[in-house]
Design a protein around this motif. Structure first.
Motif, PDB file in Angstrom:
ATOM      1  N   CYS A  43       0.706  -1.347   0.068  1.00 14.81           N
ATOM      2  CA  CYS A  43       0.061  -0.016   0.168  1.00 14.81           C
ATOM      3  C   CYS A  43       0.819   1.246   0.160  1.00 14.81           C
ATOM      4  O   CYS A  43       2.018   1.340   0.487  1.00 14.81           O
ATOM      5  N   ALA A  44       0.323   2.403  -0.685  1.00 13.88           N
ATOM      6  CA  ALA A  44       0.931   3.742  -0.626  1.00 13.88           C
ATOM      7  C   ALA A  44      -0.021   4.644  -0.245  1.00 13.88           C
ATOM      8  O   ALA A  44      -0.881   4.759  -1.098  1.00 13.88           O
ATOM      9  N   VAL A  45       0.203   5.390   0.660  1.00 13.10           N
ATOM     10  CA  VAL A  45      -0.786   6.729   1.081  1.00 13.10           C
ATOM     11  C   VAL A  45       0.153   7.843   1.233  1.00 13.10           C
ATOM     12  O   VAL A  45       1.236   8.012   1.431  1.00 13.10           O
ATOM     13  N   LEU A  46      -0.739   8.946   1.348  1.00 11.98           N
ATOM     14  CA  LEU A  46       0.098  10.095   1.401  1.00 11.98           C
ATOM     15  C   LEU A  46       0.418  10.467   2.971  1.00 11.98           C
ATOM     16  O   LEU A  46       1.371  11.225   3.293  1.00 11.98           O
ATOM     17  N   ALA A  47      -0.266   9.853   3.907  1.00 10.24           N
ATOM     18  CA  ALA A  47      -0.237  10.153   5.243  1.00 10.24           C
ATOM     19  C   ALA A  47      -0.745   8.867   5.813  1.00 10.24           C
ATOM     20  O   ALA A  47      -1.607   8.265   5.658  1.00 10.24           O
ATOM     21  N   GLN A  48      -0.135   8.684   7.197  1.00  9.24           N
ATOM     22  CA  GLN A  48      -0.350   7.696   8.205  1.00  9.24           C
ATOM     23  C   GLN A  48      -0.720   8.438   9.418  1.00  9.24           C
ATOM     24  O   GLN A  48       0.150   9.324   9.930  1.00  9.24           O
ATOM     25  N   LEU A  49      -1.902   7.844  10.061  1.00  8.59           N
ATOM     26  CA  LEU A  49      -2.178   8.405  11.367  1.00  8.59           C
ATOM     27  C   LEU A  49      -0.999   8.165  12.195  1.00  8.59           C
ATOM     28  O   LEU A  49      -0.625   7.060  12.685  1.00  8.59           O
TER      29      LEU A  49
END
Length: 227
Positions: free
Chosen positions: A219-225
């Motif tokens: 997975c690739a996301v802009l932001a992680q909590l």
């Protein structure tokens, strides 16, 4: 004439900072103030958590983020999600690209895809922010995007309004195999979204892809909590 037309277009459709919304030069993605804040937050987030990680009992092998979901980065993700803030994605994706290379994921991936949204929601906003991220990463990495591998059933319940357990249950009910019958058997997929919180959405989408024969899903996301 071309310069006059460019000025007219800029006046009618001003270019705005992807994080605060301020009007900026047409060739910029972010204002100077937000660029400083975002870059500082990215550096700080690198010491807070690994940029490539596995998240509990999930159906994907790992998740890579550009930064932590706080401050200016949070503002940019929200602007992308609700206000067509594509400039935020354009600014953060090179950092995400670099992190993906550092993690060793890029050399494994065959296809990029993204978390879908319902047709009703896409018609409301006019775009899918996860699809924008996938297209930007495709340009950066040279890996093709496959659309409609996953579909999302309509639901009146908003994911962000649910508890962690409710999110898991809801996600398990709404994601199904999409209309694109492209054979992904044995392939490694890079699955894109804007943010990872509980991991339920990405995990269920990864399950769909693995049920279709995918070997691995990253997975690739802009932001992680942030924890």
């Amino acid at each position: 004439m071309n310069k006059l037309l460019s000025r007219l277009i800029s006046f009618v459709y001003p270019n705005r900072c992807g994080f605060c919304g301020a009007v900026i030069q047409h060739d910029k993605l972010v204002c100077a103030g937000c660029a400083e804040r975002v870059d500082r937050e990215i550096e700080r987030s690198k010491s807070q958590f690994p940029l490539y990680l596995s998240v509990g009992e999930v159906n994907f092998s790992g998740c890579c983020a550009a930064g932590s979901y706080e401050g200016a980065i949070r503002d940019g993700v929200l602007k992308l999600k609700y206000h067509n803030g594509e400039n935020a994605a354009k600014y953060l994706c090179p950092e995400l690209r670099d992190n993906l290379f550092r993690s060793g994921v890029v050399s494994q991936c065959d296809i990029i895809t993204f978390v879908p949204m319902t047709l009703t929601r896409k018609n409301k906003y006019g775009y899918n922010q996860a699809e924008i991220i996938a297209e930007l990463l495709s340009e950066e990495l040279g890996i093709p995007v496959a659309k409609n591998l996953i579909r999302k059933k309509h639901t009146r319940k908003a994911q962000h309004e649910q508890s962690l357990e409710q999110r898991r249950i809801l996600a398990s009910k709404v994601f199904r195999s999409g209309r694109n019958r492209f054979d992904i058997t044995g392939k490694t997929i890079l699955l894109c979204d804007d943010i990872i919180t509980s991991g339920s959405t990405l995990s269920e989408c990864a399950r769909v892809l693995r049920d279709r024969g995918a070997k691995k899903v990253y997975c690739a996301v802009l932001a992680q909590l942030a924890e």
